[in-house]
Design an enzyme around this catalytic site. Structure first.
Site, mmCIF file in Angstrom:
data_model
loop_
_atom_site.group_PDB
_atom_site.id
_atom_site.type_symbol
_atom_site.label_atom_id
_atom_site.label_comp_id
_atom_site.label_asym_id
_atom_site.label_seq_id
_atom_site.Cartn_x
_atom_site.Cartn_y
_atom_site.Cartn_z
ATOM 1 N N ASP A 1 0.866 -1.166 0.000
ATOM 2 C CA ASP A 1 0.000 0.000 0.000
ATOM 3 C C ASP A 1 0.916 1.233 0.000
ATOM 4 O OD1 ASP A 1 -2.394 1.672 0.582
ATOM 5 O OD2 ASP A 1 -1.407 1.885 2.528
ATOM 6 N N ASP B 1 -0.172 5.197 0.910
ATOM 7 C CA ASP B 1 -0.419 6.157 1.985
ATOM 8 C C ASP B 1 -0.543 5.459 3.329
ATOM 9 O OD1 ASP B 1 -0.594 8.761 0.649
ATOM 10 O OD2 ASP B 1 -2.345 7.920 -0.364
ATOM 11 N N ASP C 1 -1.208 -0.784 6.052
ATOM 12 C CA ASP C 1 -1.426 -0.211 7.387
ATOM 13 C C ASP C 1 -2.888 -0.183 7.793
ATOM 14 O OD1 ASP C 1 -1.864 1.886 5.343
ATOM 15 O OD2 ASP C 1 -2.225 3.178 7.070
#
Length: 218
Positions: A11, A13, A167
């Protein structure tokens, strides 16, 4: 040591780039501009990783339908005004470069749109490390498995040889839906207890821990 994985998908961001606070703040500022209900920080952080329109619909569910397009524009205004100053997480560049040099196939699966990701990869100089990318405006948004399925198909790598790093619970659920292993990182948008509920193969606090884990296990 024989490699356990051939493909590692990140991922962006909140995982590679330390943008969580700016994204959440931009959502809140856009709502204030348009005099819409302002989501609290937990809600604004929770939608990070989804496609932008989907994220705004979740963060501001009671907005009139006609307000979502101007809300999108105001969000982009606030985010882009700070975009150039957003750093990568410490040791992110070195870790990803090391994986690339070791022969892993690397990819990005992100809730950003194509223009946003291309700009981020160019401005950070990270584009050279990734063999494939998928964005939420070109396929289904997380947690749908399409991004991972398309990347695996493009690079001809099987699910059992693929690892997702993210995250948010959206990242981990996408990995579950695609049948691939996942690592959660706790320095981003979602709290550790929420990530743990989805049973990633590891939960790590930063890229120093992630780099050590890759060396020992990937």
């Amino acid at each position: 040591m024989t490699k356990r994985y051939d493909l590692i998908v990140f991922d962006w961001d909140g995982t590679v780039m330390d943008s969580t606070a700016i994204i959440a703040g931009s959502i809140q500022a856009a709502c204030r501009d348009l005099k819409l209900p302002v989501p609290d920080e937990e809600t604004a952080r929770h939608v990070i990783g989804l496609g932008l329109m989907q994220a705004l619909r979740h963060a501001v569910p009671d907005a009139p339908e006609e307000m979502y397009e101007p809300l999108t524009q105001r969000y982009r205004h606030h985010f882009l005004s700070q975009n150039e100053s957003i750093p990568l997480f410490d040791q992110a560049r070195e870790t990803i470069a090391e994986l690339h040099d070791a022969g892993y196939r690397l990819a990005v699966a992100t809730g950003k749109n194509r223009n946003g990701l291309d700009h981020a990869l160019e401005s950070t100089g990270m584009g050279e490390y990734f063999h494939a990318t998928r964005t939420a405006d070109r396929t289904f948004s997380k947690p749908h498995p399409a991004m991972l399925l398309e990347i695996m198909d493009e690079l001809d790598v099987s699910p059992e040889r693929t690892l997702m790093v993210g995250d948010t619970t959206h990242d981990l659920q996408m990995a579950i839906n695609a049948g691939v292993d996942a690592i959660g990182v706790t320095h981003g948008a979602h709290p550790e207890d929420q990530l743990r509920e989805l049973k990633p193969i590891a939960l790590l606090d930063d890229f120093a821990g992630l780099r050590a884990w890759f060396r020992a296990n990937a």
